[in-house]
Design a protein around this motif. Structure first.
Motif, PDB file in Angstrom:
ATOM      1  N   UNK A 181      13.067  15.761 -14.608  1.00 45.34           N
ATOM      2  CA  UNK A 181      12.470  15.695 -13.276  1.00 45.34           C
ATOM      3  C   UNK A 181      10.956  15.810 -13.323  1.00 45.34           C
ATOM      4  N   UNK A 182      10.451  16.717 -14.145  1.00 47.35           N
ATOM      5  CA  UNK A 182       9.001  16.878 -14.253  1.00 47.35           C
ATOM      6  C   UNK A 182       8.357  15.666 -14.924  1.00 47.35           C
ATOM      7  N   UNK A 183       9.078  15.058 -15.854  1.00 43.44           N
ATOM      8  CA  UNK A 183       8.566  13.847 -16.493  1.00 43.44           C
ATOM      9  C   UNK A 183       8.467  12.717 -15.483  1.00 43.44           C
ATOM     10  N   UNK A 184       9.497  12.537 -14.675  1.00 41.51           N
ATOM     11  CA  UNK A 184       9.469  11.517 -13.627  1.00 41.51           C
ATOM     12  C   UNK A 184       8.272  11.738 -12.715  1.00 41.51           C
ATOM     13  N   UNK A 185       8.054  12.980 -12.293  1.00 42.05           N
ATOM     14  CA  UNK A 185       6.947  13.284 -11.390  1.00 42.05           C
ATOM     15  C   UNK A 185       5.598  12.996 -12.003  1.00 42.05           C
ATOM     16  N   UNK A 186       5.405  13.411 -13.261  1.00 43.98           N
ATOM     17  CA  UNK A 186       4.107  13.225 -13.913  1.00 43.98           C
ATOM     18  C   UNK A 186       3.836  11.765 -14.238  1.00 43.98           C
ATOM     19  N   UNK A 187       4.835  11.067 -14.784  1.00 41.44           N
ATOM     20  CA  UNK A 187       4.640   9.660 -15.153  1.00 41.44           C
ATOM     21  C   UNK A 187       4.354   8.811 -13.924  1.00 41.44           C
TER      22      UNK A 187
ATOM     23  N   UNK B 193       0.797  -1.233   0.000  1.00 40.44           N
ATOM     24  CA  UNK B 193       0.000   0.000   0.000  1.00 40.44           C
ATOM     25  C   UNK B 193       0.830   1.283   0.000  1.00 40.44           C
ATOM     26  N   UNK B 194       2.114   1.185  -0.378  1.00 39.45           N
ATOM     27  CA  UNK B 194       2.965   2.374  -0.425  1.00 39.45           C
ATOM     28  C   UNK B 194       3.478   2.600  -1.843  1.00 39.45           C
ATOM     29  N   UNK B 195       3.347   3.851  -2.297  1.00 36.77           N
ATOM     30  CA  UNK B 195       3.768   4.239  -3.629  1.00 36.77           C
ATOM     31  C   UNK B 195       4.601   5.515  -3.511  1.00 36.77           C
ATOM     32  N   UNK B 196       5.363   5.810  -4.547  1.00 39.76           N
ATOM     33  CA  UNK B 196       6.185   7.028  -4.517  1.00 39.76           C
ATOM     34  C   UNK B 196       6.296   7.617  -5.913  1.00 39.76           C
ATOM     35  N   UNK B 197       6.423   8.935  -5.973  1.00 41.97           N
ATOM     36  CA  UNK B 197       6.540   9.647  -7.249  1.00 41.97           C
ATOM     37  C   UNK B 197       7.343  10.926  -7.045  1.00 41.97           C
ATOM     38  N   UNK B 198       8.038  11.329  -8.092  1.00 47.84           N
ATOM     39  CA  UNK B 198       8.756  12.600  -8.049  1.00 47.84           C
ATOM     40  C   UNK B 198      10.156  12.483  -7.488  1.00 47.84           C
TER      41      UNK B 198
END
Length: 468
Positions: A447-453, A425-430
């Motif tokens: 960096x913005x692509x990593x965050x959005x994807x 139940x743990x996820x991460x982004x950005x």
């Protein structure tokens, strides 16, 4: 409005990654609570300072020229990271980036026509109309409209895990402490670059001379709490997105306008008046992120970018005006360098340039191989003599955008534990997981692509987990 004691999906962090995650989860049927450490005025983390994101596309779009294949994108990242990445995960991110623009446009985000000129980004990077602030405002408006519950002044001070799963987060909200539980959590709380004590632990006293380009709220509290509880880490603490920025910048939140973009067309010297690296190594968007680290390695973490009147129209001017003089000797006095030493450095550089015929091939749009010969270090592209006054100088300091130490994830954005298992139940982004893609180095807009994807994937996966 009081922060609830429980959420279907809890998102920690209110920048681009967190907002993409919150919007995706809410649209997929979850009830989402988003906690943002800052107040409403300063919301958005580092994302509010951005200008673009890098996406693959196999044909021209309304805002991008030509094409930018998955292989080209991967090759660019392999070059700047020297292969220090999770390559399968990186290839997955690149493929996913192809669908980002229409998805973001549904949020009311607009893109400007392709950007031409010396940045060479017309086919690789889509620029936000109105910049990062407009992006963030549109994302917040969308999140609010669809029902995401947003809380400002909400600082998460610790995370409680049990058996590799999220149980609760301790939050301080406007001075009041409380605990919130959730069925799933998405960590989008950034790196630790604004944590001065942690940075000094890694870098020593040189960190005192670092300037933080973005938000002062990226303290790394959530990251540190997770890594202390058997969550797998990626990248090393000293790796970061470090750019040469104007030494006159504020300590925090100066943003992208403080970056010095003329380095490729200049010579750069340290406080002793000596050059220390090839300024013309590659196009600026592929190499600008090495210069913060280079300056950090110089005496007193200071350097100076020197140009003459030939190139003043070939780069985006920063927010601070250059210092200028009519001779190199006068310029040296402005920056407290021994005039005879700086004059000798410039003379040596000018004398090392190839013939006039070679110099005439100067072309800022290509790797022109207009170079020096017999110099240490050589300048391998865009080497023009510095001999047409007035002369200009920009003082440089290391500007830290974000750190790469983060949590390890898979292609479902699930947080991985040290034994290799994926949290349920743990996820991460950005930025908190960017080290999976960026073990070192940087390509503009990634960096913005990593965050959005990964924000989009995390939000959809967290909502899907609820249904299961």
């Amino acid at each position: 409005m009081t922060i609830p004691s429980h959420a279907n999906v809890l998102v920690i962090g209110g920048g681009n990654a967190g907002l993409c995650a919150a919007i995706a989860a809410q649209e997929a049927g979850a009830q989402v609570v988003l906690l943002e450490h800052s107040d409403q005025q300063e919301r958005g983390g580092n994302s509010k300072h951005t200008r673009n994101l890098r996406v693959m596309h196999n044909a021209p779009t309304a805002t991008l020229d030509n094409s930018y294949s998955a292989q080209e994108y991967l090759d660019d990242l392999l070059k700047v990271t020297q292969g220090n990445m999770d390559q399968p995960l990186t290839e997955f991110m690149i493929e996913q980036s192809a669908t980002l623009l229409p998805w973001l446009q549904r949020m009311g985000i607009h893109f400007q026509p392709s950007l031409s000129g010396t940045l060479s980004l017309s086919h690789t990077n889509a620029f936000f109309l109105g910049g990062g602030k407009a992006l963030i405002n549109a994302q917040y408006l969308t999140a609010e409209r669809i029902g995401v519950k947003i809380f400002y002044h909400a600082e998460v001070t610790s995370i409680h895990l049990e058996d590799g799963a999220f149980k609760s987060a301790a939050v301080t909200n406007r001075g009041f402490k409380q605990t919130i539980t959730a069925d799933s959590v998405i960590f989008a709380s950034g790196g630790f670059q604004a944590n001065k004590a942690w940075m000094k632990e890694i870098w020593g006293c040189v960190a005192d001379n670092f300037i933080i380009r973005g938000t002062p709220f990226n303290q790394g509290t959530v990251l540190k709490s997770l890594l202390a509880q058997d969550v797998a880490s990626v990248a090393t603490p000293e790796q970061c997105h470090a750019v040469a920025i104007d030494a006159r910048s504020p300590k925090y939140d100066g943003g992208i306008v403080t970056r010095i973009d003329c380095i490729s067309f200049s010579i750069v010297v340290n406080k002793n008046g000596k050059r220390f690296y090839d300024e013309g190594e590659d196009f600026w968007p592929k190499r600008y992120a090495i210069w913060g680290r280079l300056v950090a390695q110089q005496p007193e973490q200071i350097a100076y970018s020197i140009i003459d009147s030939q190139v003043t129209e070939q780069f985006m001017p920063p927010v601070f005006p250059s210092m200028q003089a009519n001779s190199i000797e006068e310029l040296a006095q402005l920056i407290a360098i021994e005039p005879s030493v700086l004059t000798a450095t410039v003379t040596q550089y000018n004398n090392a340039l190839a013939s006039d015929k070679k110099t005439a091939q100067y072309n800022p749009k290509i790797l022109d191989q207009c170079r020096t010969q017999g110099l240490t270090p050589e300048k391998t592209n865009w080497a023009l003599p510095i001999n047409k006054p007035p002369y200009y100088v920009y003082p440089l300091r290391p500007g830290i955008t974000f750190t790469y130490l983060g949590v390890k994830v898979n292609n479902k954005a699930q947080v991985l534990m040290n034994d290799g298992t994926a949290s349920k139940n743990m996820y991460a982004a950005g930025e908190i997981m960017a080290g999976n893609i960026l073990g070192q180095g940087y390509c503009a807009g990634t960096g913005m692509t990593i965050g959005a994807v990964f924000g989009r994937i995390a939000g959809e996966a967290a909502a899907c987990q609820l249904k299961k």
